[in-house]
Design a protein around this motif. Structure first.
Motif, mmCIF file in Angstrom:
data_model
loop_
_atom_site.group_PDB
_atom_site.id
_atom_site.type_symbol
_atom_site.label_atom_id
_atom_site.label_comp_id
_atom_site.label_asym_id
_atom_site.label_seq_id
_atom_site.Cartn_x
_atom_site.Cartn_y
_atom_site.Cartn_z
ATOM 1 N N ALA A 29 -3.920 -3.782 -2.127
ATOM 2 C CA ALA A 29 -5.267 -3.607 -1.580
ATOM 3 C C ALA A 29 -6.151 -4.799 -1.941
ATOM 4 N N SER A 30 -6.009 -5.318 -3.154
ATOM 5 C CA SER A 30 -6.777 -6.503 -3.555
ATOM 6 C C SER A 30 -6.409 -7.705 -2.684
ATOM 7 N N ALA A 81 -11.796 0.245 1.108
ATOM 8 C CA ALA A 81 -11.726 1.684 0.808
ATOM 9 C C ALA A 81 -10.432 2.028 0.079
ATOM 10 N N SER A 82 -9.343 1.395 0.463
ATOM 11 C CA SER A 82 -8.076 1.626 -0.239
ATOM 12 C C SER A 82 -8.148 1.114 -1.667
ATOM 13 N N LEU A 83 -8.790 -0.029 -1.859
ATOM 14 C CA LEU A 83 -8.944 -0.563 -3.213
ATOM 15 C C LEU A 83 -9.830 0.335 -4.056
ATOM 16 N N ARG A 84 -10.882 0.850 -3.455
ATOM 17 C CA ARG A 84 -11.796 1.730 -4.193
ATOM 18 C C ARG A 84 -11.114 3.029 -4.601
ATOM 19 N N SER A 85 -10.202 3.511 -3.791
ATOM 20 C CA SER A 85 -9.543 4.776 -4.100
ATOM 21 C C SER A 85 -8.359 4.606 -5.043
ATOM 22 N N LEU A 126 0.834 -1.213 0.000
ATOM 23 C CA LEU A 126 0.000 0.000 0.000
ATOM 24 C C LEU A 126 0.861 1.252 0.000
ATOM 25 N N LEU A 127 1.919 1.252 0.804
ATOM 26 C CA LEU A 127 2.811 2.418 0.827
ATOM 27 C C LEU A 127 3.532 2.575 -0.505
ATOM 28 N N ALA A 128 3.986 1.477 -1.083
ATOM 29 C CA ALA A 128 4.642 1.548 -2.393
ATOM 30 C C ALA A 128 3.663 2.021 -3.463
ATOM 31 N N GLY A 129 2.401 1.703 -3.279
ATOM 32 C CA GLY A 129 1.367 2.112 -4.226
ATOM 33 C C GLY A 129 1.138 3.610 -4.292
#
Length: 138
Positions: free
Chosen positions: A72-73, A108-112, A58-61
């Motif tokens: 996130a997936s 929520a992270s995946l949606r964003s 997530l941070l690398a994303g």
């Protein structure tokens, strides 16, 4: 965009804490794991490893969008399985609700996450489509 970065960073921090706690076999989480019939040996792998890898992804994303989407997936899939495990063991204690909360954060992270199929607003420097229609505009 600032709000998305803050939300993803908080999700990553929560997963990093939870993953490191699992890797270290923190005493506070052991009773809940036993209640859900999760073997203590699973705390290192897959639980702790996947949570910390998801947090790092997530941070690398934040800089490499496809990596954040993949992380996130993976976290969504992980927490769907975690919720299922708690339901199957009829464990509706605090860790069940934490799993629900972590699932919501991951979703929520995946949606964003940026997705190539979403329409981007056409701005001043937007690339115009090439073809017969663009020839008519000239």
């Amino acid at each position: 965009m600032h709000t998305v970065r803050v939300a993803v960073t908080l999700t990553a921090a929560a997963n990093a804490f939870s993953g490191i706690a699992a890797l270290l076999h923190w005493k506070a989480i052991l009773p809940g794991m036993a209640k859900a019939d999760v073997p203590e040996t699973w705390l290192t792998f897959p639980i702790g490893t996947l949570k910390t890898a998801g947090a790092a992804g997530l941070l690398a994303g934040l800089w490499v969008p496809w990596m954040g989407t993949a992380a996130a997936s993976g976290l969504v899939l992980f927490f769907v399985c975690a919720v299922y495990t708690h339901i199957r063991a009829s464990d509706f204690g605090a860790q069940f609700w934490l799993a629900i909360g972590f699932l919501a954060l991951a979703a929520a992270s995946l949606r964003s996450a940026p997705a190539p199929w979403r329409k981007r607003p056409a701005g001043r420097w937007a690339r115009r489509p090439e073809g017969p229609e663009s020839e008519a505009r000239k």
